[in-house]
Write a protein that holds these residues in place. Structure first.
Motif, mmCIF file in Angstrom:
data_model
loop_
_atom_site.group_PDB
_atom_site.id
_atom_site.type_symbol
_atom_site.label_atom_id
_atom_site.label_comp_id
_atom_site.label_asym_id
_atom_site.label_seq_id
_atom_site.Cartn_x
_atom_site.Cartn_y
_atom_site.Cartn_z
ATOM 1 N N GLY A 222 0.784 -1.222 0.000
ATOM 2 C CA GLY A 222 0.000 0.000 0.000
ATOM 3 C C GLY A 222 0.818 1.274 0.000
ATOM 4 O O GLY A 222 0.266 2.361 0.173
ATOM 5 N N TYR A 223 2.135 1.161 -0.216
ATOM 6 C CA TYR A 223 2.972 2.345 -0.276
ATOM 7 C C TYR A 223 2.996 2.904 -1.700
ATOM 8 O O TYR A 223 2.914 2.143 -2.668
ATOM 9 N N ALA A 224 3.128 4.211 -1.822
ATOM 10 C CA ALA A 224 3.322 4.854 -3.123
ATOM 11 C C ALA A 224 4.818 4.981 -3.350
ATOM 12 O O ALA A 224 5.524 5.598 -2.550
ATOM 13 N N VAL A 225 5.318 4.389 -4.431
ATOM 14 C CA VAL A 225 6.765 4.237 -4.622
ATOM 15 C C VAL A 225 7.260 5.097 -5.777
ATOM 16 O O VAL A 225 6.670 5.108 -6.862
ATOM 17 N N THR A 226 8.358 5.804 -5.545
ATOM 18 C CA THR A 226 9.087 6.526 -6.584
ATOM 19 C C THR A 226 10.465 5.906 -6.698
ATOM 20 O O THR A 226 11.089 5.587 -5.679
ATOM 21 N N LEU A 227 10.947 5.725 -7.928
ATOM 22 C CA LEU A 227 12.220 5.041 -8.159
ATOM 23 C C LEU A 227 13.300 6.006 -8.630
ATOM 24 O O LEU A 227 13.026 6.960 -9.355
ATOM 25 N N ALA A 228 14.533 5.721 -8.210
ATOM 26 C CA ALA A 228 15.714 6.442 -8.695
ATOM 27 C C ALA A 228 16.797 5.414 -8.968
ATOM 28 O O ALA A 228 16.876 4.391 -8.278
ATOM 29 N N ASP A 229 17.631 5.675 -9.974
ATOM 30 C CA ASP A 229 18.652 4.677 -10.319
ATOM 31 C C ASP A 229 20.076 5.122 -10.002
ATOM 32 O O ASP A 229 21.036 4.407 -10.307
ATOM 33 N N ASP A 230 20.242 6.288 -9.394
ATOM 34 C CA ASP A 230 21.573 6.674 -8.918
ATOM 35 C C ASP A 230 21.431 7.703 -7.795
ATOM 36 O O ASP A 230 20.333 8.191 -7.503
ATOM 37 N N GLY A 231 22.551 8.056 -7.173
ATOM 38 C CA GLY A 231 22.508 8.947 -6.037
ATOM 39 C C GLY A 231 22.062 10.355 -6.378
ATOM 40 O O GLY A 231 21.332 10.988 -5.610
ATOM 41 N N ALA A 232 22.496 10.866 -7.541
ATOM 42 C CA ALA A 232 22.125 12.227 -7.922
ATOM 43 C C ALA A 232 20.621 12.350 -8.132
ATOM 44 O O ALA A 232 19.996 13.323 -7.695
ATOM 45 N N GLN A 233 20.038 11.377 -8.805
ATOM 46 C CA GLN A 233 18.595 11.403 -9.030
ATOM 47 C C GLN A 233 17.844 11.263 -7.707
ATOM 48 O O GLN A 233 16.836 11.942 -7.478
ATOM 49 N N ALA A 234 18.327 10.393 -6.831
ATOM 50 C CA ALA A 234 17.685 10.212 -5.523
ATOM 51 C C ALA A 234 17.697 11.510 -4.724
ATOM 52 O O ALA A 234 16.682 11.908 -4.136
ATOM 53 N N LEU A 235 18.837 12.193 -4.717
ATOM 54 C CA LEU A 235 18.949 13.442 -3.966
ATOM 55 C C LEU A 235 18.042 14.517 -4.555
ATOM 56 O O LEU A 235 17.364 15.251 -3.817
ATOM 57 N N ASP A 236 18.000 14.606 -5.871
ATOM 58 C CA ASP A 236 17.143 15.597 -6.517
ATOM 59 C C ASP A 236 15.667 15.353 -6.181
ATOM 60 O O ASP A 236 14.933 16.286 -5.839
ATOM 61 N N LEU A 237 15.245 14.100 -6.269
ATOM 62 C CA LEU A 237 13.856 13.770 -5.946
ATOM 63 C C LEU A 237 13.540 14.050 -4.478
ATOM 64 O O LEU A 237 12.466 14.569 -4.148
ATOM 65 N N ALA A 238 14.464 13.703 -3.594
ATOM 66 C CA ALA A 238 14.226 13.897 -2.164
ATOM 67 C C ALA A 238 14.196 15.377 -1.793
ATOM 68 O O ALA A 238 13.536 15.758 -0.828
ATOM 69 N N ARG A 239 14.885 16.192 -2.551
ATOM 70 C CA ARG A 239 14.838 17.627 -2.302
ATOM 71 C C ARG A 239 13.504 18.227 -2.749
ATOM 72 O O ARG A 239 12.992 19.149 -2.113
ATOM 73 N N ARG A 240 12.926 17.683 -3.816
ATOM 74 C CA ARG A 240 11.728 18.280 -4.409
ATOM 75 C C ARG A 240 10.426 17.631 -3.966
ATOM 76 O O ARG A 240 9.347 18.152 -4.228
ATOM 77 N N THR A 241 10.519 16.463 -3.294
ATOM 78 C CA THR A 241 9.329 15.696 -2.935
ATOM 79 C C THR A 241 9.377 15.335 -1.458
ATOM 80 O O THR A 241 10.447 15.018 -0.925
ATOM 81 N N ARG A 242 8.218 15.367 -0.815
ATOM 82 C CA ARG A 242 8.153 15.000 0.606
ATOM 83 C C ARG A 242 7.896 13.488 0.728
ATOM 84 O O ARG A 242 6.772 13.026 0.589
#
Length: 234
Positions: free
Chosen positions: A30-50
């Protein structure tokens, strides 16, 4: 049926099959999942999304789990600045586990992981579903037999919980005693209709059984459930 809806989780891993496994397992819970395939993408997503939780692979191109977490914690404007963070790795020797915990990760998940282990890790830190009742009078009456006995049992239960709160910090350093304590608490919860606390105790018990350690995030979540139950008992 999933037991949680729309809690946002970021999964960052450079291996496609691992990303797909984690996405499917988390979505089924029941979790809503967003995927990232490297550290830069993960950091960018985490900065822009709660996100409520981050699952970060230790070794990824453009930054591993520690790199991402350090950058995120150092950016107060990041929307996921305070998200619960969990590290994943195919190998977790003792020194790496200590390094990750010291860096601020709530837990370390060794891959490949069982779905049940993943679920326990998330529920131990994020909590169980929000609509579970704190106290169920009908269940308590069935267990106790009559209202007088139910109230007497709940009075004893309240005393037990009040003594448990200050003991949690010391229990965190003694996994075997903590596991036994959660086992006994679940029995008391059953007699008093404290279904929600029983569920959180079971999750914490299973999580500590697997990792032999209780993270500050997991203890904070459990303490919150104890305090909410005490308020309901009052």
């Amino acid at each position: 049926m999933p037991d949680r809806l729309f809690t946002q989780v970021l999964v960052a891993d450079d291996d496609p099959s691992t990303r797909e496994f984690l996405r499917g397992a988390l979505a089924a819970m029941g979790y809503a999942v967003t995927l990232a395939d490297d550290g830069a993408q993960a950091l960018d997503l985490a900065r822009r999304t709660r996100f409520e939780a981050l699952l970060l692979d230790c070794r990824m191109p453009a930054g591993g789990a520690i790199d991402v977490l350090v950058a995120l914690r150092g950016d107060p404007a990041a929307l996921s600045h305070d998200a619960v963070s969990m590290a994943t790795s195919a190998e977790v020797p003792a020194d790496l586990r200590k390094t990750l915990i010291d860096a601020g990760f709530a837990c370390v998940i060794e891959k490949p992981c069982r779905i049940a282990s993943l679920a326990n890790a998330l529920r131990a830190t994020l909590g169980i579903e929000d609509d579970a009742p704190l106290l169920d009078d009908e269940e308590a009456l069935l267990a106790a037999g009559d209202a007088s006995t139910m109230h007497a049992l709940r009075s004893l239960f309240r005393d037990e919980l009040q003594h448990l709160v200050p003991e949690l910090e010391s229990l965190a350093t003694d996994p075997a005693t903590l596991i036994d304590r959660m086992h006994r608490l679940r029995s008391a919860c059953g007699f008093c209709g404290a279904a929600r606390l029983a569920a959180q105790a079971k999750v914490l018990q299973n999580h500590v059984l697997e990792v032999r350690w209780a993270s500050p995030a997991a203890l904070h979540r459990f303490r919150s459930e104890v305090e909410r139950t005490l308020d309901a008992l009052a």
